[in-house]
Structures are given as structure tokens and as C-alpha cells.
Motif scaffolding. Structure first.
Motif, mmCIF file in Angstrom:
data_model
loop_
_atom_site.group_PDB
_atom_site.id
_atom_site.type_symbol
_atom_site.label_atom_id
_atom_site.label_comp_id
_atom_site.label_asym_id
_atom_site.label_seq_id
_atom_site.Cartn_x
_atom_site.Cartn_y
_atom_site.Cartn_z
ATOM 1 N N ALA A 169 -5.257 -3.425 0.964
ATOM 2 C CA ALA A 169 -4.501 -3.289 -0.277
ATOM 3 C C ALA A 169 -4.973 -2.003 -0.929
ATOM 4 N N LEU A 170 -4.075 -1.382 -1.659
ATOM 5 C CA LEU A 170 -4.358 -0.044 -2.136
ATOM 6 C C LEU A 170 -3.842 0.148 -3.546
ATOM 7 N N GLY A 171 -4.619 0.871 -4.329
ATOM 8 C CA GLY A 171 -4.165 1.293 -5.642
ATOM 9 C C GLY A 171 -4.789 2.636 -5.961
ATOM 10 N N THR A 172 -4.379 3.243 -7.046
ATOM 11 C CA THR A 172 -4.922 4.556 -7.398
ATOM 12 C C THR A 172 -5.250 4.590 -8.882
ATOM 13 N N LEU A 173 -6.440 5.076 -9.181
ATOM 14 C CA LEU A 173 -6.765 5.422 -10.564
ATOM 15 C C LEU A 173 -6.471 6.902 -10.697
ATOM 16 N N THR A 174 -5.647 7.248 -11.630
ATOM 17 C CA THR A 174 -5.217 8.645 -11.652
ATOM 18 C C THR A 174 -5.008 9.131 -13.081
ATOM 19 N N PRO A 175 -5.309 10.407 -13.324
ATOM 20 C CA PRO A 175 -5.061 10.950 -14.670
ATOM 21 C C PRO A 175 -3.578 11.219 -14.911
ATOM 22 N N PRO A 183 0.806 -1.240 0.000
ATOM 23 C CA PRO A 183 0.000 0.000 0.000
ATOM 24 C C PRO A 183 0.830 1.277 0.000
ATOM 25 N N HIS A 184 1.970 1.278 0.676
ATOM 26 C CA HIS A 184 2.706 2.547 0.760
ATOM 27 C C HIS A 184 3.289 2.948 -0.582
ATOM 28 N N THR A 185 3.494 1.969 -1.464
ATOM 29 C CA THR A 185 3.942 2.294 -2.816
ATOM 30 C C THR A 185 2.719 2.558 -3.677
ATOM 31 N N GLY A 186 1.882 1.550 -3.758
ATOM 32 C CA GLY A 186 0.606 1.757 -4.438
ATOM 33 C C GLY A 186 0.675 1.553 -5.937
ATOM 34 N N TRP A 187 -0.217 0.716 -6.412
ATOM 35 C CA TRP A 187 -0.330 0.522 -7.868
ATOM 36 C C TRP A 187 -1.068 1.708 -8.460
ATOM 37 N N GLU A 188 -0.750 2.005 -9.711
ATOM 38 C CA GLU A 188 -1.388 3.120 -10.415
ATOM 39 C C GLU A 188 -2.024 2.654 -11.703
ATOM 40 N N GLY A 189 -3.247 3.070 -11.935
ATOM 41 C CA GLY A 189 -3.871 2.855 -13.229
ATOM 42 C C GLY A 189 -4.199 4.217 -13.822
ATOM 43 N N ILE A 190 -3.750 4.440 -15.022
ATOM 44 C CA ILE A 190 -3.922 5.761 -15.640
ATOM 45 C C ILE A 190 -5.241 5.797 -16.419
ATOM 46 N N PHE A 191 -5.900 6.939 -16.371
ATOM 47 C CA PHE A 191 -7.117 7.114 -17.170
ATOM 48 C C PHE A 191 -7.244 8.590 -17.555
ATOM 49 N N GLN A 192 -8.149 8.847 -18.465
ATOM 50 C CA GLN A 192 -8.523 10.237 -18.758
ATOM 51 C C GLN A 192 -9.984 10.404 -18.412
ATOM 52 N N ALA A 193 -10.323 11.581 -17.894
ATOM 53 C CA ALA A 193 -11.695 11.809 -17.431
ATOM 54 C C ALA A 193 -12.688 11.447 -18.527
ATOM 55 N N ASN A 246 -11.318 14.984 -13.320
ATOM 56 C CA ASN A 246 -9.908 14.845 -13.641
ATOM 57 C C ASN A 246 -9.101 14.797 -12.333
ATOM 58 N N ARG A 247 -9.337 13.748 -11.557
ATOM 59 C CA ARG A 247 -8.643 13.638 -10.278
ATOM 60 C C ARG A 247 -8.368 12.168 -9.973
ATOM 61 N N ALA A 248 -7.612 11.952 -8.916
ATOM 62 C CA ALA A 248 -7.249 10.579 -8.554
ATOM 63 C C ALA A 248 -8.336 9.942 -7.685
ATOM 64 N N TYR A 249 -8.452 8.616 -7.790
ATOM 65 C CA TYR A 249 -9.392 7.842 -6.970
ATOM 66 C C TYR A 249 -8.641 6.670 -6.342
ATOM 67 N N THR A 250 -8.976 6.392 -5.092
ATOM 68 C CA THR A 250 -8.289 5.306 -4.385
ATOM 69 C C THR A 250 -9.058 3.998 -4.542
ATOM 70 N N LEU A 251 -8.379 2.966 -5.004
ATOM 71 C CA LEU A 251 -8.931 1.614 -4.927
ATOM 72 C C LEU A 251 -8.599 1.108 -3.538
ATOM 73 N N PHE A 252 -9.627 0.849 -2.766
ATOM 74 C CA PHE A 252 -9.394 0.554 -1.355
ATOM 75 C C PHE A 252 -9.970 -0.828 -1.068
ATOM 76 N N ALA A 253 -9.117 -1.758 -0.712
ATOM 77 C CA ALA A 253 -9.558 -3.135 -0.440
ATOM 78 C C ALA A 253 -9.128 -3.499 0.975
ATOM 79 N N GLN A 254 -10.048 -3.292 1.928
ATOM 80 C CA GLN A 254 -9.666 -3.596 3.305
ATOM 81 C C GLN A 254 -9.912 -5.070 3.599
ATOM 82 N N SER A 255 -9.036 -5.637 4.408
ATOM 83 C CA SER A 255 -9.214 -7.038 4.777
ATOM 84 C C SER A 255 -10.466 -7.140 5.641
ATOM 85 N N GLU A 256 -11.114 -8.294 5.583
ATOM 86 C CA GLU A 256 -12.367 -8.452 6.319
ATOM 87 C C GLU A 256 -12.179 -8.161 7.805
ATOM 88 N N ASP A 257 -11.015 -8.540 8.358
ATOM 89 C CA ASP A 257 -10.798 -8.320 9.791
ATOM 90 C C ASP A 257 -10.266 -6.919 10.090
#
Lengths: 264, 653
Positions: B348-354, B261-271, B332-343
Motif C-alpha cells: 500500500a502506498l501514500g505520499t506526504l508532499t508539500p 498504489p498507482h493512484t496513491g493517497w496524498e497528505g499535504i504538509f509544509q516543511a 520541502n520534498r515528497a516522502y513515500t509512505l510504504f507499507a509492504q505486505s509481509e509476504d
């Protein structure tokens, strides 16, 4: 080990456990009509192979519940109480050992070598032999009893012994874990020893003879190695108090202790 | 933020994560990826391919400061994304460079049994130094994944995504298409984890109720007395209301495409672009709750199969499940993919970002769920039977099999039920298996002498449309044979029986109900096309999911794998599996080689899945057609549950 009664005691203990085990087994309901019921001819297209599973694995674990120095103005004792086991979910070799080292002498050394068989959700039947092995005269006993988790998560062990000095004995031990926080745990424990026959040379009286109880506060920064502080109280009771050479009876029974709880 | 559990990121671990993520490629001379430019993780290769060469090697991988000599496919964790095309004949050569056996199982793929990749069933495994070539035709499309089925290698990273393009143009084709592989990472060996759990089942749980947490719980429960009562009750059962995950964020770093999570995956998109995200839960022991704050997620496929789109804010993804979702960010901004463990011990974390490098706020984790009586299968309130009130004149007389007197219904209190309010209902000759089977939690032990017509079924839910349709069709369905072991014994291997298992298909799962968000439930899933086989089941096999958490033993019907026989199915037989979860944990149940048609009330459009979460204290059923001969694995996909006994062989002959 020169005690000739040892093999007899071991045999008696195992026999007792086996008998009880058979009785207990009869109460387990077997499911026959289930689609996955065991049967003789399992299909296999890979002769001699089946998926590698760990459900029949054997495991080795051991724990020192007490490994501590007990301090009082008069004397300092070193005390241990631990057990280890090896085996599968059902059948295990179980070894228990406890004892005290005081003034360079080993006291109160009780060692159980047991076959343990799981009989219910939380309980194991155990049988084998107990050896009183320390600086006093050696005694061998046939041992059988139960060990497990009582309701409300009390750890309990109740053992019966025959042989020894010609009598019978019982030892009941219970512990409980109070979670003050997730890592700071308060554990009261009680161990009671009773005998049908006095054995003055071992400082044992008939009836309720010894009690060892303590309140341990441990900190589990690591699960497997937790330091603790404790208040312990142990004393001889009843008849045993009156044996002139009973070192336990003449000592302050309430003491402060430091120790480590550790397991692997 | 609970991420403080982990070691803070160091430059070394950061670089290592990036290294693992971008792929340490080209290590093996047979690595075909050495010939193609490296692909950013999460990105789907541009073209499909029908011939593959994969190398299984040990590779030092560091993620979040935790280094592991991990078994890898082509030296990356997760392995490469394999993209194929429906209808093609596929050939995948797997060379084992390890010193131990390996295997690769194609999760969710309908392949011949000897290509399924489970050593010991219809396949020998791949010995050290050996190359095995998997060959099969692709009869399906969608998002799937692959993983080792040997020696718990899956827990150490031998997993990867598998994408199959449809033979006809994909109607769901989007401007962006990413794979999101959720997983967990630890440098503690699987063997040590199992051993620790054997000694102390709550070894990794540092979220238990304690003296210190009593005030907070009292506030929540409405006083100290109810709080203490609840504790006493759980303690009296020798169980823990906070038993959510056996293994937790104490040792796991939750990863997204192999990135911490501290690094974070990035997926690029355009608005304005439509983005398809193919979520795959490749974790060993962790269910994830996924959301993208600020974006509505359209769920379009489950376990590879298209479903009627469901707009949601959040979904739970069980181990081994896959969900495809489509989002369309207009800002035109970033969004967090946020996957919290059930407990809730991590995420896990990722970002959709322009633009690369931009981050969106990370939401706080929810509070951890607490198990309730419903999870113990004791929830009488949960017996929601209200749907049946709307079925006047329900005709149940067309069925022939008398109700077996000892069937299913042990423990249900019938004395307060008044059936007279249900006009025209005659249950005397009802075909039990067809009609009663979905009635949540009903057991009718000793009902033989009870006047059924006086029972009030006005609250019973008949959750399956298809059953009602069958009930009204002209041709009588085949006689349903019910394979029922009855309640499992409480024994060394089983701790509990769910006295009143309930239908939880409309329950999003523990910790997700009433959180103010729209959360996906299994009830929402409806296939786009009807299942090819519309025959009713001729046999129902009831399996109880059992376990003794204290001894850390798992199984079905109170028995471990090694103490059980195979489940034998006739070729082309239509089967209903009914799962009753007697444990207080979720179990993602996976049947290899076939579609599991979840009976969630959508009739012919019941969703087809390969992995189904069985919620604690619940009862559910799925249909399958045994159209592929061979020996197949059927198991809980929580790895340590599977290996400690929750596994069966299904034999189709």
C-alpha cells in the motif's frame, strides 16, 4: 444396477470403516483441564444464538486429476480419473471414478462411493463400495482404506476390496507434485491393482494385474484449470497378459497424452 | 517493482478509485454527511461529535479495476472517520439497508458487552431494515477503528477509523493529523477465498521453493546440500517454509485509505511541521511493514494508548492493530509512505508532499521472509536466557506453591544445565507460575526428581520486572491457579506442537531482523502511565494457538470454536493469559472489551493493547482485569482463521 451384492458390499465397507474409525478415535487425547474445554452449559445471554462461524460448514469440491487423450500409432484412448467430496472437516461423502474409453468401448471403469472420516492430521479412513461398471460384466466390492498425505507430501490412497468375483483386491495410488516453477508442475503418478482371484471376463489376473503410471507436466496459469502433456505407461501384468481378449495387453503401453487437470 | 501482478491502471479504475476515496456521499436521506462538506479521505473531521447516524448499504465500489458490490458505511470504503471526545456519552444509530444481518464492532473500545457488536454474544445483530443505537460513555482516547462482525462483511470494506480526542488537551497535538487506514481489496468473494483455501491451502502462494529457485537458495544457504536438506526437512513435516500469508497480492490490491498504489493517497504538509499519522491495519489477512524512507518515525501510541516515544525506521502492524507515529520532515520534498505486505506480494502506498501531485521514489520491496525452525517452535538457539546472569542472589524462596511437576517444561533438555553458578538461588519452593512462566520454551516434564539446585539458570531470561518486584515485596501474592491443558494433541485439527516456544517480544518479526533498519519490537513499548490495576494475576490460562494448514482448520488447544466451551472469568478477577503459538504463522490475537497488558518486561508500565501479534513458535503472556461483565469474543483477527475456528467466548460473570 441389478447386482444383488451391492447392498451387502456397501454395508461391509461401511462397517469396516466404522470399526477402524472407532479404534483410531481412542488414540486422540482429549483435553479436559483446559479453560476452554467443552462443557454442557454454555452461558448465553442471547438464547439460541451463537456467533456465526464457518468451522462446521460443509464444502463441495471435485477434481479431475486425469482428463486426457492418450495417443499411440495403434490406438487413441480417452482416460479420466477424478474424485469429488462433500461434507465437513471430519465426515464426507467421497466419490471416485476412473475409466478408459477405447474404440468406443468403456474399459476399466472403477467407481468408489465412500464415507470418509478424518482420523489424523493428514489421513482419512474411507469405506463403502466399489463398482466395476463399464462395458464388461459388473462387479461390486466392499471397499475400505485410507487416503491422505504421506510424509514428504506424497498424496496416497490405499484401498482394499472384498467381494467382486469372490476374491479380494487392492488398489494403491500415489502422486507427487514437483514444482519446476510456481506454475510449471511435474506430477508423477502410479496406480497398482492386485487381485487374489482371476476374473478373465474383465481381463483381470490374480496377483499384480495392472499398472497405470504417468508423468504429467502441467501449467497452472489458473489453479483450477491446468493443461498438461504427459507420458503414460499402462499395461496388464503377469497372468492378465495371457488372457486372449485382454485389449490392454496387446497394445503399446507407452503413450503420449494431452489433458486438462481441473477442479472446483 | 512487483506491482506488475496487478492489472495496469485504466482511466476508469483511476476515476473509480478517486470516487471511492473521496466518498460517494449523500446516497441515503439519513446520511448526516450529506449536510457537511465532503472530507478528503484520511483527514480527520474538524470537530468531534457525540451523535451519529450511520447507514450500511451495498454500494458498487471500484478500486484498481476491481468492482465489488460492497457493504459500506455511508457509501464509502473505508467508512467515514468518526471523531469523538473522551468523557462524552456517545450515541451511534446504525441502520441496516442490506438484505442480510449486519453489525458494527467498536474495535478496542471499552464498552458494555451488549454494545460491543458481536452478534450471538451479548447482542442480536442488526436485522435488515432495522436500526440499532449503540450508546456508551467514552472512557478512553486515541486511535481506534470499527468494522462489521457479520458474514465476513469486514473483508469487503465495512471498516472505518474512529478517533477519540482526550478529555484534556492532547500533548501530542501536531500541525497535521492524518488517519492512514491500511487495507486490501479484491473482487473475489470471501466465501470463494475460504473454499479455495479448503481445497488447496497454498492456493494464493506463487512464491514457493521450486526447482528453478534452487540455485538462488543454494547460494543463500551455502551450497546445494544444505538447501536440499532444508527442503527435505520442511517437506518431511508436510509444511512449507514459504507459507507467509494465506491470501496474497495475487488477488489483493493493498490500499491506503481505500486508494490503490498507482493512484496513491496524498497528505499535504509544509516543511518543519509535525505530522501525526494514525496507522490502522484494517486488512482481513495481511500484516504490513511500514516505513517512510528518509524520515524517522516516532512511535507515540500503540492500540490507542500513548507509549514512551520510540524512534524507528520501520514497524510491523498486525491486522487490527493501530500505531500513532509522529514525523517531522524538514525538507520541502515528497516522502513515500510504504507499507509492504509481509509476504512481499504487494504494498500500500501514500505520499506526504508539500504540493499535490509530487511523488517520491518508491522503494523496492524486500525479499519475502522464509520460515525457520524458530517458527516451528524448535529453535534451541533462541532460548536466550542471558539476562538472568545479572541477577545474583535472586530470591525465589518467598513463594509457596511447589512447582507442579508436569508444568510447562516438557521437552526442555535440562541435563546440560548447571545452576550452580547462580548464587543464592533456591528453586525448590519457587512459585512456579510467577517466576518460571516467562522462561521461554521451558518444559519440565519429568523434572520432579531432578536436583534443581544443580541447574544452571545463568542464561535464563526473566522478562518481567513486575514478577521480580513481586518476588521481593512483603505481602505474598495470591495463590496462582494455573489452567494448563498441556501440549495440545496432534490430531485432525492440529499439525504441530512447538517443542521449544521462545520469547519473541524482542524480535521484530520474520523478514525484518537484520535489515539494517531500526524496527519496532514489542519489547520497545512502554506505557506512559501505569496500568490502573497492579494486582498480580490470581489465575493463568494457557492457550495453545493451533491449526492444520493442510486441511485449513484453525483453533485453540487443538479444537475449533464450536467444539469448545467458554473461558469463564470471575468478575474483577486478575487474569494472565499465556499464548503458545504452535503454528508457523503470526496470529494477531484480539480480546474484546478489555485491555490486554502485554508482559514485555515494563512492569507497571506494560503496554496496554487490544490486539497482540503472537509470532510463530513463540510464547507470550498478557494480564487483564475482568471488570466488565458479559460475553466477549476472543479470537485471531485474521478473518479466515477466526471463522474457521480460532475463536473463543470469554464469559465474565
Amino acid at each position: 444396477m441389478t447386482n444383488p451384492t451391492l447392498p451387502i458390499m456397501l454395508a461391509l465397507g461401511l462397517l469396516g470403516a466404522f470399526t477402524l474409525t472407532q479404534t483410531a478415535h481412542a488414540q486422540i487425547i482429549t483435553v479436559h483441564q483446559a479453560a476452554d474445554a467443552p462443557n454442557a452449559s454454555s452461558p448465553t445471554s442471547m438464547p439460541g444464538m451463537s456467533p456465526v462461524m464457518m468451522d462446521q460448514s460443509t464444502w463441495l469440491h471435485g477434481i479431475f486429476n486425469q482428463l486426457e487423450g492418450r495417443y499411440s500409432p495403434q490406438a487413441t484412448d480417452f482416460r479420466w480419473d477424478g474424485e469429488m467430496w462433500f461434507g465437513s472437516d471430519y465426515d464426507r461423502l467421497w466419490i471416485r471414478s476412473e475409466g478408459t474409453v477405447a474404440n468406443g468401448r468403456m474399459d476399466d471403469g472403477q467407481h468408489d462411493i465412500l464415507y470418509s472420516h478424518a482420523i489424523s492430521t493428514y489421513w482419512n479412513l474411507q469405506g463403502g463400495t466399489r463398482l466395476d461398471l463399464d462395458s464388461g460384466p459388473t462387479r461390486a466390492w466392499a471397499a475400505f482404506g485410507v487416503q491422505g498425505l504421506a510424509l514428504y507430501q506424497f498424496e496416497l490412497s490405499a484401498m482394499g476390496y472384498v467381494g467382486g468375483n469372490g476374491g479380494a483386491a487392492t488398489r494403491i495410488e500415489g502422486t507427487y507434485d514437483f514444482l519446476l516453477t510456481n506454475r510449471l508442475i511435474l506430477q508423477p503418478n502410479v496406480e497398482l491393482n492386485a487381485y487374489t482371484r482371476a476374473d478373465p471376463s474383465r481381463g483381470v489376473g490374480s496377483g499384480l494385474s495392472e499398472i497405470d503410471t504417468g508423468l504429467r507436466l502441467r501449467y497452472e496459469h489458473w489453479r483450477k484449470l491446468a493443461p498438461y502433456v504427459a507420458v503414460t505407461y499402462n499395461t496388464a501384468l503377469g497372468q492378465a497378459r495371457h488372457f486372449p481378449d485382454n485389449r490392454e495387453a496387446n497394445r503399446t503401453a507407452l503413450r503420449f497424452a494431452f489433458g486438462l487437470r481441473s477442479w472446483f | 517493482m512487483k506491482h506488475s501482478l496487478k492489472t495496469p491502471p485504466t482511466r476508469r479504475s483511476f476515476l473509480a478509485s478517486v470516487g471511492a476515496a473521496t466518498g460517494l456521499l449523500g446516497l441515503s436521506p439519513r446520511n448526516i454527511f450529506a449536510q457537511t462538506p465532503p472530507v478528503q479521505t484520511g483527514q480527520i473531521p474538524t470537530g468531534t461529535q457525540s451523535d451519529w447516524h450511520l447507514n450500511v448499504t451495498r454500494q458498487s465500489i471500484t478500486i484498481d479495476g476491481k468492482t465489488l458490490n460492497a457493504p459500506t458505511v455511508n457509501s464509502t470504503v473505508p467508512g467515514p472517520v468518526l471523531r469523538m471526545k473522551e468523557g462524552e456519552n456517545i450515541s451511534i444509530s446504525v441502520t441496516n439497508h442490506l438484505t442480510e444481518e449486519t453489525s458494527i464492532h467498536w474495535h478496542g473500545l471499552r464498552v458494555p458487552a451488549h454494545m460491543d457488536g458481536v452478534p450471538g454474544l451479548s447482542f442480536h445483530g442488526i436485522a435488515p431494515g432495522e436500526t440499532f443505537t449503540y450508546r456508551f460513555p467514552l472512557k478512553q482516547s486515541g486511535t481506534y477503528w470499527y468494522h462489521s462482525h457479520s458474514n465476513m462483511q469486514e473483508a469487503q470494506g465495512l471498516v472505518g477509523a474512529l478517533i477519540i480526542d482526550p478529555a484534556t488537551p492532547d500533548p501530542l497535538s501536531c500541525e497535521r493529523d492524518y488517519v492512514v487506514v491500511l487495507g486490501e481489496w479484491t473482487d473475489v468473494s470471501p466465501a470463494e477465498i475460504v473454499s479455495n483455501l479448503k481445497m488447496q491451502d497454498d492456493y494464493y502462494n506463487f512464491r514457493q521453493r521450486t526447482t528453478a529457485s534452487l540455485p538462488a537458495q543454494s547460494q543463500h544457504d551455502g551450497g546445494a546440500i544444505p538447501a536440499l536438506k532444508s527442503r527435505l526437512m520442511w517437506s518431511g513435516m508436510n509444511m512449507s517454509a514459504t507459507d507467509i500469508s494465506d491470501v496474497s497480492g495475487v488477488i489483493y490490491t493493498y490500499t491506503l485509505n481505500g486508494i490503490a498504489p498507482h493512484t496513491g493517497w496524498e497528505g499535504i504538509f509544509q516543511a518543519g511541521e509535525r505530522i501525526r499519522l494514525r496507522f490502522i491495519n484494517s486488512a482481513t489477512m495481511t500484516l504490513f511493514d511500514v516505513r517512510i524512507p528518509g524520515l524517522e518515525m516516532m512511535v507515540v501510541a500503540a492500540d490507542g494508548n500513548p507509549v514512551e516515544p520510540v524512534p524507528v525506521d520501520e514497524f510491523r502492524i498486525g491486522v487490527a492493530e493501530t500505531y500513532d507515529i509522529i514525523v517531522q520532515p524538514h525538507e520541502n520534498r515528497a516522502y513515500t509512505l510504504f507499507a509492504q505486505s509481509e509476504d512481499r506480494t504487494g504494498y500500500a502506498l501514500g505520499t506526504l508532499t508539500p504540493h499535490t501531485g509530487i511523488r517520491a521514489p518508491i522503494p523496492a520491496m524486500d525479499s519475502r521472509p522464509v520460515r525457520t525452525m524458530a517458527d516451528m517452535g524448535m529453535d534451541m538457539d533462541g532460548m536466550d536466557m542471558s539476562d538472568m546472569a545479572s541477577m545474583p542472589g535472586m530470591d525465589m524462596t518467598t513463594h509457596h506453591t511447589p512447582m507442579p511437576p508436569h508444568h510447562h517444561m516438557a521437552g526442555m533438555k535440562m541435563d546440560k544445565m548447571d545452576m550452580s553458578s547462580m548464587p543464592g538461588m533456591d528453586m525448590k519452593s519457587m512459585h512456579h507460575g510467577h517466576h518460571m512462566h516467562m522462561m521461554p520454551g521451558m518444559h519440565m516434564d519429568g523434572m520432579g526428581n531432578m536436583p534443581m539446585h544443580s541447574m544452571d539458570m545463568g542464561h535464563m531470561s526473566m522478562s518481567s520486572d513486575s514478577k521480580m518486584q513481586n518476588a521481593k515485596s512483603d505481602t505474598p501474592p495470591p495463590r496462582l491457579e494455573i489452567d494448563d491443558p498441556g501440549p495440545p494433541p496432534i490430531n485432525v485439527e492440529n499439525q504441530n506442537i512447538a517443542a521449544h516456544p521462545i520469547d519473541r517480544l524482542n524480535d521484530p518479526g520474520d523478514g525484518l531482523a537484520q535489515n539494517g533498519r531500526r524496527v519496532l519490537t514489542y519489547k520497545h513499548l512502554r506505557a506512559l502511565t501505569p496500568a490502573p490495576d497492579q494486582r498480580p494475576a490470581s489465575r493463568e490460562i494457557i492457550l495453545h494457538l493451533t491449526g492444520n494448514m493442510q486441511r485449513y482448520i484453525w483453533g485453540f488447544n487443538g479444537r475449533k470454536f464450536s467444539e469448545s466451551g467458554p473461558i469463564r472469568l470471575q468478575r474483577n478477577e486478575r487474569i494472565r493469559f499465556t499464548l503458545i503459538n504452535d503454528t508457523m504463522m503470526e496470529h494477531p490475537i484480539h480480546l474484546h472489551g478489555f485491555w490486554s497488558e502485554l508482559e514485555n518486561g515494563q512492569g507497571a508500565f506494560n503496554p496496554r493493547k487490544h490486539t497482540i501479534i503472537s509470532q510463530p513458535g513463540s510464547k507470550l503472556s498478557f494480564l487483564m482485569t475482568a471488570d466488565e461483565p458479559g460475553l466477549w469474543a476472543f479470537h485471531c483477527h485474521l478473518l479466515y482463521h477466526m471463522d474457521l475456528g480460532m475463536f473463543r467466548t470469554v464469559s465474565v460473570a
